[in-house]
Design a protein around this motif. Sequence first.
Motif, short mmCIF file in Angstrom:
data_model
loop_
_atom_site.label_atom_id
_atom_site.label_comp_id
_atom_site.label_asym_id
_atom_site.label_seq_id
_atom_site.Cartn_x
_atom_site.Cartn_y
_atom_site.Cartn_z
N ILE A 129 -27.90 19.50 -29.23
CA ILE A 129 -27.33 18.44 -28.41
C ILE A 129 -25.99 18.91 -27.86
O ILE A 129 -25.10 19.28 -28.63
N PRO A 130 -25.80 18.93 -26.54
CA PRO A 130 -24.52 19.38 -25.98
C PRO A 130 -23.39 18.46 -26.40
O PRO A 130 -23.54 17.23 -26.41
N LYS A 131 -22.27 19.05 -26.75
CA LYS A 131 -21.09 18.28 -27.19
C LYS A 131 -20.24 17.99 -25.94
O LYS A 131 -19.23 18.63 -25.69
N THR A 132 -20.67 16.99 -25.18
CA THR A 132 -20.02 16.64 -23.92
C THR A 132 -19.00 15.53 -24.14
O THR A 132 -19.30 14.53 -24.80
N THR A 133 -17.81 15.70 -23.58
CA THR A 133 -16.78 14.66 -23.71
C THR A 133 -17.21 13.42 -22.93
O THR A 133 -17.42 13.46 -21.72
N THR A 146 -17.59 4.37 -23.40
CA THR A 146 -18.97 3.99 -23.12
C THR A 146 -19.68 5.14 -22.44
O THR A 146 -19.13 5.79 -21.54
N ILE A 147 -20.92 5.42 -22.87
CA ILE A 147 -21.70 6.45 -22.20
C ILE A 147 -22.87 5.78 -21.47
O ILE A 147 -23.27 4.66 -21.82
N PRO A 148 -23.44 6.43 -20.44
CA PRO A 148 -24.46 5.79 -19.60
C PRO A 148 -25.67 5.26 -20.36
O PRO A 148 -26.30 4.30 -19.91
N SER A 149 -26.01 5.84 -21.49
CA SER A 149 -27.18 5.38 -22.25
C SER A 149 -26.97 4.00 -22.86
O SER A 149 -27.92 3.37 -23.31
N GLY A 150 -25.72 3.50 -22.87
CA GLY A 150 -25.43 2.20 -23.45
C GLY A 150 -24.71 2.27 -24.78
O GLY A 150 -24.36 1.23 -25.35
N GLY A 171 -1.64 11.23 -30.31
CA GLY A 171 -1.87 11.73 -28.96
C GLY A 171 -3.19 11.28 -28.36
O GLY A 171 -3.79 10.27 -28.77
N THR A 172 -3.67 12.04 -27.40
CA THR A 172 -4.94 11.76 -26.73
C THR A 172 -6.10 12.16 -27.63
O THR A 172 -6.11 13.23 -28.23
N VAL A 173 -7.08 11.27 -27.74
CA VAL A 173 -8.29 11.52 -28.52
C VAL A 173 -9.45 11.73 -27.56
O VAL A 173 -9.74 10.87 -26.72
N ASN A 174 -10.08 12.88 -27.66
CA ASN A 174 -11.27 13.17 -26.86
C ASN A 174 -12.51 12.86 -27.68
O ASN A 174 -12.63 13.27 -28.84
N VAL A 175 -13.43 12.13 -27.08
CA VAL A 175 -14.62 11.65 -27.78
C VAL A 175 -15.86 12.31 -27.20
O VAL A 175 -16.20 12.11 -26.02
N ALA A 176 -16.53 13.12 -28.00
CA ALA A 176 -17.84 13.67 -27.64
C ALA A 176 -18.89 12.77 -28.27
O ALA A 176 -18.83 12.47 -29.46
N ALA A 177 -19.84 12.30 -27.47
CA ALA A 177 -20.82 11.35 -27.99
C ALA A 177 -22.16 11.55 -27.31
O ALA A 177 -22.24 11.93 -26.13
N PHE A 178 -23.22 11.27 -28.05
CA PHE A 178 -24.58 11.39 -27.53
C PHE A 178 -25.45 10.36 -28.23
O PHE A 178 -25.44 10.25 -29.45
N ALA A 233 -14.09 1.60 -36.76
CA ALA A 233 -14.34 1.56 -35.32
C ALA A 233 -15.64 0.79 -35.07
O ALA A 233 -16.56 0.81 -35.90
N GLY A 234 -15.70 0.10 -33.95
CA GLY A 234 -16.90 -0.63 -33.60
C GLY A 234 -17.92 0.30 -32.96
O GLY A 234 -17.57 1.18 -32.18
N LEU A 235 -19.18 0.10 -33.29
CA LEU A 235 -20.26 0.93 -32.75
C LEU A 235 -21.37 0.04 -32.23
O LEU A 235 -21.91 -0.79 -32.97
N THR A 236 -21.68 0.18 -30.95
CA THR A 236 -22.76 -0.58 -30.33
C THR A 236 -23.83 0.39 -29.86
O THR A 236 -23.55 1.29 -29.07
N MET A 237 -25.05 0.21 -30.37
CA MET A 237 -26.15 1.11 -30.03
C MET A 237 -27.25 0.34 -29.32
O MET A 237 -27.68 -0.73 -29.79
#
Length: 603
Positions: A129-133, A146-150, A171-178, A233-237
Amino acid sequence: MNTKFSIAKKMHRLLFFIATAVIFLSCQKTIGNLDTINNSTILPDLVSTTSSSASGFVTDENEAPVKNAIVQVGNFTTSTDKYGFFEAKNVQVVRTAAVVSITKAGYFKGIKTYIVTANKAAFFRIKLIPKTTAGSFNATSGGVVTIPSGLIINFPASAIVNANTNAAYTGTVNVAAFYINPTAVDIDRIMPGDLRGLNTAGEMKLLTSFGMAAVELTGAAGEQLQIATGKKAGLTMPIPTSLSASALNTIPLWSFNETNGLWKEEGIATKTGNTYVGEVSHFSFWNCDVPNNFVQFNCTVVNTAGQPIPNVQVKISVVSTPHNAAYGYTDSSGYVGGAVPNNAQLLLSVYPNNCYTTPSYTQTFSTTNVNLSLGVITIPTSTSIATFTGTVTNCASAAVTNGYIILKEGNIFSRYSLNNLGAYSFSKILCSLPQTITFIGEDVTNAQQSPNVNYTVLNAGTNIVGNIQACGVATQQFINYTINGAAYTLTAPVDTFFYNNFQTAISIEASNLITSPPNATRANFKFSNQSIAASSSQNLQLFRANQIPDSITTMPTPISVNITEYGAVGQFVAGTFTGTLIGLPPANTTYNVSCNFRVRRRN
């Protein structure tokens, strides 16, 4: 089972038929030692080890082979080759939960879990799975990604810490999610583990997934981050449309333990519309699942002559909902097995590689509360099965005894062993006829391979490919360099090589990542690729090695890279260069560098 889910217990049997409860993955090649596996009243033994072998192919999101991925199987470390192939023989693993872990920069870890069966070697096809920000936020104020998949992740204010030091991060937090859709056709290749998990009582369960997510947090400097203790953290799937009607109002949340390869029950998610909403205290992989008891199943797939059909895809689906299914792959002996729902009616389907529309063989079967083996399944003569035979010789026309045959169908690679006479014989189910298949002979001892040999199959049955000479294409990869007279050498497959061809330059790196201590030798250099070809001269843009302490060096005089070989993708680039580098002031250290190299092209 946790008492807060007891009201849903009557629905669990129904979920076997209407949800994606069938877990029949290539990583579950077992049928034995089940007294500690499918009996929920006995806690599993996650300590005892045994010897096991595992192999497989690793691909990226585009189904291309992933080369030089680091593979950990139990206490053994190796890397994937140019075909994405890896193999671990007779290594020590945990018997009830052996873990195969794939690490590649830019991707989430690919992890598979299996239960060891005596005299059976596990086989995998793993898709990274690509680790895309997906987004970023300020740690102090919090934010929503939010990512396009919902998939939605809601971070509270001042809730992030450095994962290694536990110090507060601002500082800034970068989030990779899939988001991992449990109904996706490649679910067996991309999800971690084998969908076994430990509930809050420590009992082993088979999980019915309604959605998974991979999440990783990094800081502005690339440091690993996590949720602070006491924060959530809240997680909506999103819930797949086909599963929405059967989704329970509340469902356990499970996190994935990368060490033992199992899911762990850690909370509850509530159904809100077509989503599940919950809170999590840390990030890795998360899963919304219903836990169930299970039985173990296996079979062995052969042709009418009794010859195993290896690496073939097997699909297990619930009869009432055939779109809810997962997949497995037979090993070299034709064996495949896994965990399936108890007291259910299931459909077994066997498919050719790279052709998944019409099964070559189907069979229904029912489970009870007892482990089940279907024994030998013979694919009938009406199916397009081809048996390939031939030999592989070396440059001296002698039999290759330390080598193998690589077969390529479309984007799918398979690998077959040679006997002590350099001969091979294996069977495959064909997608259609005629069909062209590519053969490549490999001679490991002499580091030679054959050119691609295209063979067109006109008819099912025996196909005598003949002799393939593994000669003409040297497979050696090396970087030899000196710094102020001191020599260093990196060679494959002992060392790990990386190659990237960018728009204007080529970057090459090699390191002994799999030695101890790691990175004792590491080199990276970059040169232009303008009108590159054999006998061309390219400008060296960068040279780094861990024997040069200066982070930045300059070239007082331009250094030319003399290209001696430049093949097509999959072949090799080779060259030499010599010159002087100057380190940072005030020392301005001089480094006299020379290098010769040969590395396989990846792109």
